[in-house]
Design an enzyme around this catalytic site. Structure first.
Site, PDB file in Angstrom:
ATOM      1  N   ASP A  73      47.317  39.038  42.328  1.00 34.43           N
ATOM      2  CA  ASP A  73      46.109  39.864  42.477  1.00 34.43           C
ATOM      3  C   ASP A  73      46.269  40.845  43.641  1.00 34.43           C
ATOM      4  O   ASP A  73      45.779  41.972  43.589  1.00 34.43           O
ATOM      5  CB  ASP A  73      44.872  38.985  42.731  1.00 34.43           C
ATOM      6  CG  ASP A  73      44.341  38.354  41.449  1.00 34.43           C
ATOM      7  OD1 ASP A  73      44.606  38.896  40.355  1.00 34.43           O
ATOM      8  OD2 ASP A  73      43.660  37.314  41.531  1.00 34.43           O
ATOM      9  N   LYS A 127      41.770  29.132  39.783  1.00 42.74           N
ATOM     10  CA  LYS A 127      42.716  29.722  40.742  1.00 42.74           C
ATOM     11  C   LYS A 127      42.979  28.803  41.946  1.00 42.74           C
ATOM     12  O   LYS A 127      44.056  28.849  42.526  1.00 42.74           O
ATOM     13  CB  LYS A 127      42.231  31.094  41.207  1.00 42.74           C
ATOM     14  CG  LYS A 127      42.373  32.157  40.118  1.00 42.74           C
ATOM     15  CD  LYS A 127      42.003  33.535  40.623  1.00 42.74           C
ATOM     16  CE  LYS A 127      42.131  34.566  39.515  1.00 42.74           C
ATOM     17  NZ  LYS A 127      41.815  35.918  39.979  1.00 42.74           N
TER      18      LYS A 127
END
Ligand code: NAP
Length: 280
Positions: A101, A65
């Site tokens: 997210d 990420k």
């Protein structure tokens, strides 16, 4: 017409239910997209990204990420704030990074009637914790950050202070967390299968919270959620976040739109798949 191609890259990705979630989202939006998992060793990231440039898009998960950022041509403002990307849109070989997210997290709280306000405890200091901390501080919450050793919580809090100098922020070790919180957010893997008895904080702290969100989605509920729900807290597990962050990726990739009740139905289906797979 050939189906648009999407991938999830991570290491490991073996137990991910992402392909089932994405196939259901393609069905709902009447799109014939193809979504596959790719287990990529960290030293193969650069070569893999070059191969993925000509797809329609891809997701990245642990441990990429942050590592994906140098390979992007552009980054969305919110992803830049968190320093983490989980969704990439490819257009004519150019890569733009997003972070869905947060969409997943905020939808998950809303759907459980949980408000992100007041006195908040965040367990963990990784990528998910940073996203949750930024969202909490944007809403002027008082924040306590807790990690296994106080050192990493302190470094995390000091770093947040650079972006939010007026924030009410403190740090502690998870075992010494105390007091009662309006909201507890677990952003550690503690409690995740097979560690199903694990609870990141002392149980009396879990029992005194008004609301608890756990990013862990297997099992559902986790031990943390069981303890706090038994004492009357509103609770939500990580599966709703997982499904909504995937839905938000489809919105970015091809302007899909989803209804809350359709997403809820996918959450129920995925819960059943997990229950069957792990025989909880
Ligand atoms: P990460 O960047 O690796 O951070 C993990 C954090 O948890 C670190 O602060 C780590 O601290 C701590 N930690 C690790 N093992 C622990 C344990 N046994 N007890 C207490 N603390 C522990 O990971 P992340 O991306 O932030 O993800 C965190 C969790 O959220 C994972 O379980 C992930 O699966 C989940 N997640 C769920 C969703 C969803 O959609 N539901 C989305 C993103 C993440 P140390 O430095 O001490 O190791």
């Amino acid at each position: 017409m050939t189906a648009p191609e999407f991938r999830l890259i991570g290491h490991p990705v073996g137990h991910s239910i992402s392909s089932q979630i994405h196939q259901r989202l393609f069905q709902l939006s009447h799109t014939n997209g193809n979504y596959q998992l790719m287990d990529v060793c960290p030293d193969e990231l650069e070569a893999t990204v070059e191969k993925l440039r000509n797809l329609s898009g891809f997701n990245v998960t642990i441990p990429f990420k942050q590592k994906i950022i140098p390979f992007l041509d552009e980054m969305d403002k919110r992803a830049a704030r968190y320093g983490a990307v989980n969704t990439i849109k490819c257009e004519n070989g150019r890569l733009t990074g997003y972070n869905t997210d947060a969409d997943g997290f905020l939808h998950a709280l809303t759907s459980a009637g949980i408000r992100l306000k007041g006195n908040v405890l965040i367990c963990g200091a990784g990528g998910a914790a940073r996203m949750m901390a930024c969202e909490a501080l944007e809403r002027e919450c008082s924040l306590t950050v807790a990690t296994r050793t106080i050192g990493s919580a302190q470094i995390f809090a000091d770093d947040l202070k650079k972006s939010y100098p007026d924030a009410d922020l403190s740090a502690c070790a998870l075992v010494y967390a105390s007091g009662s919180f309006d909201l507890i957010l677990n952003a550690t893997p503690c409690g995740m299968y097979p560690d199903v008895e694990g609870c990141p904080i002392p149980r009396q702290v879990a029992r005194s919270a008004k609301a608890v969100f756990d990013a862990v989605y297997n099992p559902n509920p986790t031990m943390l959620l069981k303890k706090s729900a038994a004492a009357g807290a509103k609770t939500q597990g990580g599966l709703t976040m997982l499904v909504w962050q995937a839905a938000a990726a489809h919105e970015i990739w091809y302007d899909a739109k989803f209804r809350d009740d359709d997403i809820l139905r996918i959450c129920i289906e995925m819960e059943q798949i997990l229950k069957n797979e792990f025989a909880q």
